[in-house]
Design a protein around this motif. Structure first.
Motif, short mmCIF file in Angstrom:
data_model
loop_
_atom_site.label_atom_id
_atom_site.label_comp_id
_atom_site.label_asym_id
_atom_site.label_seq_id
_atom_site.Cartn_x
_atom_site.Cartn_y
_atom_site.Cartn_z
N THR A 1 0.91 -1.15 -0.01
CA THR A 1 -0.02 0.01 -0.01
C THR A 1 0.76 1.29 0.01
OG1 THR A 1 -0.35 -0.26 2.42
CG2 THR A 1 -1.98 -1.06 1.32
N THR A 2 0.32 2.23 -0.52
CA THR A 2 1.07 3.64 -0.46
C THR A 2 0.89 4.35 0.75
OG1 THR A 2 -0.78 4.84 -1.54
CG2 THR A 2 0.72 3.75 -3.09
N GLN A 3 1.48 5.42 0.81
CA GLN A 3 1.32 6.11 2.29
C GLN A 3 0.11 6.88 2.43
OE1 GLN A 3 3.16 6.45 4.96
NE2 GLN A 3 1.91 7.76 5.83
N GLU A 4 -0.65 7.26 1.11
CA GLU A 4 -1.90 7.74 1.21
C GLU A 4 -3.02 6.62 1.39
OE1 GLU A 4 0.21 8.09 -1.41
OE2 GLU A 4 0.80 10.18 -1.06
N GLN A 5 -2.92 5.57 1.06
CA GLN A 5 -3.50 4.45 1.28
C GLN A 5 -3.63 4.17 2.70
OE1 GLN A 5 -2.18 1.76 -1.52
NE2 GLN A 5 -3.97 1.93 -3.05
N LYS A 6 -2.42 4.04 3.27
CA LYS A 6 -2.38 4.05 4.94
C LYS A 6 -2.89 4.97 5.62
CE LYS A 6 2.22 1.54 4.59
NZ LYS A 6 2.67 1.61 3.37
N VAL A 7 -2.87 6.24 5.15
CA VAL A 7 -3.54 7.39 5.91
C VAL A 7 -4.92 7.19 5.80
CG1 VAL A 7 -3.92 9.96 6.00
CG2 VAL A 7 -1.58 8.92 5.29
N GLY A 8 -5.57 6.87 4.56
CA GLY A 8 -6.84 6.43 4.47
C GLY A 8 -7.48 5.40 5.18
N LEU A 9 -6.70 4.29 5.47
CA LEU A 9 -7.18 3.17 6.36
C LEU A 9 -7.07 3.70 7.64
CD1 LEU A 9 -5.32 0.21 4.64
CD2 LEU A 9 -7.74 0.59 4.88
N ALA A 10 -6.22 4.37 8.15
CA ALA A 10 -6.20 4.86 9.55
C ALA A 10 -7.29 5.86 9.81
CB ALA A 10 -4.70 5.61 9.80
N GLU A 11 -7.69 6.59 9.13
CA GLU A 11 -8.74 7.43 9.18
C GLU A 11 -10.05 6.75 9.30
OE1 GLU A 11 -8.51 10.51 10.21
OE2 GLU A 11 -6.74 10.82 9.98
N TYR A 12 -10.26 5.58 8.33
CA TYR A 12 -11.39 4.97 8.37
C TYR A 12 -11.72 4.22 9.56
CZ TYR A 12 -14.89 1.62 6.96
OH TYR A 12 -16.11 0.76 6.93
N PHE A 13 -10.56 3.77 10.29
CA PHE A 13 -10.81 3.14 11.61
C PHE A 13 -10.45 3.82 12.70
CE2 PHE A 13 -9.83 -0.42 8.64
CZ PHE A 13 -10.96 -1.52 8.98
N ALA A 14 -10.34 5.22 12.49
CA ALA A 14 -10.25 6.07 13.77
C ALA A 14 -11.60 6.17 14.52
CB ALA A 14 -9.86 7.50 13.11
N PRO A 15 -11.35 6.40 15.81
CA PRO A 15 -12.56 6.33 16.59
C PRO A 15 -12.92 7.92 16.40
CG PRO A 15 -10.65 6.67 18.01
CD PRO A 15 -10.25 6.21 16.58
N ALA A 16 -14.23 8.06 16.81
CA ALA A 16 -14.93 9.47 17.03
C ALA A 16 -15.38 9.90 15.41
CB ALA A 16 -14.01 10.36 17.58
N ALA A 17 -15.60 11.24 15.26
CA ALA A 17 -16.15 11.61 14.02
C ALA A 17 -15.49 12.05 13.12
CB ALA A 17 -17.02 12.74 14.33
N LEU A 18 -14.59 11.46 12.42
CA LEU A 18 -13.90 12.49 11.87
C LEU A 18 -13.14 11.67 10.33
CD1 LEU A 18 -14.22 13.88 14.25
CD2 LEU A 18 -13.14 12.61 15.06
N SER A 19 -12.98 12.59 9.46
CA SER A 19 -12.68 12.02 8.18
C SER A 19 -11.72 13.08 7.16
CB SER A 19 -13.27 11.23 7.38
OG SER A 19 -13.42 11.73 6.10
N PRO A 20 -10.43 12.89 7.10
CA PRO A 20 -9.86 13.93 6.15
C PRO A 20 -10.19 13.79 4.62
CG PRO A 20 -8.24 12.06 6.50
CD PRO A 20 -9.56 11.86 7.18
N SER A 21 -11.48 14.61 4.29
CA SER A 21 -11.94 14.48 2.78
C SER A 21 -12.72 15.83 2.76
CB SER A 21 -12.92 13.40 2.84
OG SER A 21 -13.86 13.33 3.74
N ASN A 22 -13.15 15.96 1.82
CA ASN A 22 -13.77 17.61 1.25
C ASN A 22 -15.11 17.43 1.64
OD1 ASN A 22 -14.32 20.07 0.70
ND2 ASN A 22 -14.25 19.50 -1.50
N SER A 23 -15.76 18.28 2.38
CA SER A 23 -17.27 18.33 2.84
C SER A 23 -17.64 19.16 4.10
CB SER A 23 -17.70 17.00 2.94
OG SER A 23 -17.96 16.72 4.25
N GLY A 24 -18.72 18.89 4.46
CA GLY A 24 -19.09 19.63 5.70
C GLY A 24 -20.05 18.87 6.59
N ALA A 25 -20.25 17.53 6.61
CA ALA A 25 -21.11 16.86 7.58
C ALA A 25 -20.60 15.60 7.69
CB ALA A 25 -22.44 17.04 6.89
N GLY A 26 -20.51 14.58 7.08
CA GLY A 26 -20.65 13.31 7.34
C GLY A 26 -19.94 12.38 8.13
#
Length: 288
Positions: free
Chosen positions: A49-74
């Motif tokens: 996996t690339t570094q970006e994919q690792k970051v995406g996986l970490a964010e997916y399984f991170a606790p609490a509400a949050l995701s590094p993507s573009n938006s204002g809610a989800g």
């Protein structure tokens, strides 16, 4: 004299069968082999996996509400994006939303990773550090754990979005009211110390869902969203946020839905606090 007849004694030794040892060791060995196979498979996947994919996986399984993507809610903190260019949702939504939203999440999460990869490394690291600090501030409040799906923190091209999002059956503001629930105030007060320590100026934006055809709106959506944005600013200000840290406080009504294909769903109702990415001010006498 004749010898007496001696009796012939025959001893029969009965051999007992050995007890059955069972197959417990076989089960344990099979579990061990399976675990080792899973371990080496995991190591192989990590190496591929690339570094970006690792970051995406970490964010997916991170606790609490949050995701590094573009938006204002989800996603308090499973990353989701609330606009058409960001990831739709990293957490399960109401099944009535259909599979199209899940497909949108897969497509947009890739775009969000591409955006982050194109940003300077130092800025990206600073953003992720700020996101981690905001999540930690929320995790210290057990009483807001039930709001984990109502709070989304994510990195966008404009900065870091902290969105208070309505969900089916749980909202952050009473219907048609500009005053937040007490639980919403608790979330904002928990975030205020961390927001105050970060150098970014803030932009507060209110959004709402579109009215269904045939329904009658009792409150003007522009006034409603602007009033909710002002209420959020007032709570942060009362918690110690200096007034000069606010760059703008606006209401967008229903003009920027999270899900353009379904502008009526509750997830379109949100207030987003954006920690703006701004160029540092020039020193006195600097180049103009």
């Amino acid at each position: 004299m004749a010898n007496p007849i001696q009796p012939i004694i025959i001893k029969k030794v009965k051999k007992a069968a050995h007890a059955h040892h069972g197959g417990a060791w076989k089960i344990a060995y099979a579990d061990f082999v399976t675990a080792m196979m899973a371990f080496f498979l995991l190591m192989w996947l990590i190496s591929m996996t690339t570094q970006e994919q690792k970051v995406g996986l970490a964010e997916y399984f991170a606790p609490a509400a949050l995701s590094p993507s573009n938006s204002g809610a989800g996603g308090i903190l499973m990353g989701t994006a609330l606009d058409s260019s960001g990831n739709r949702s990293s957490v399960p939504r109401d099944t009535a939303m259909g599979t199209s939203k899940q497909d949108g999440s897969r497509r947009t999460s890739g775009r969000a990773s591409d955006r982050e990869a194109s940003r300077p490394a130092s800025g990206s690291q600073a953003d992720h550090s700020a996101v981690a600090s905001l999540r930690q501030a929320l995790q210290t409040l057990p009483e807001v754990a039930e709001l984990s799906r109502n709070i989304v923190i994510e990195v966008t091209k404009d900065g870091i979005n902290v969105s208070l999002v309505d969900e089916q059956g749980r909202s952050m503001f009473p219907e048609n009211s500009v005053q937040p629930y007490e639980r919403t105030r608790l979330v904002l007060k928990a975030l205020a110390p961390t927001l105050r320590r970060l150098p970014n100026r803030l932009s507060v934006t209110g959004h709402t869902a579109a009215a269904r055809p045939g329904s009658v709106q009792s409150v003007d959506s522009w006034n409603l969203t602007a009033g909710r944005a002002l209420a959020v600013r007032e709570v942060l200000s009362s918690a110690g946020m200096p007034n000069d840290r606010f760059a703008s406080v606006v209401g967008r009504a229903d003009t920027e839905p999270v899900f353009p294909d379904n502008p009526y769903v509750p997830q379109n109702r949100r207030v987003t606090i954006t920690l703006l990415n701004e160029e540092p001010p020039l020193p006195p006498g600097g180049l103009r």
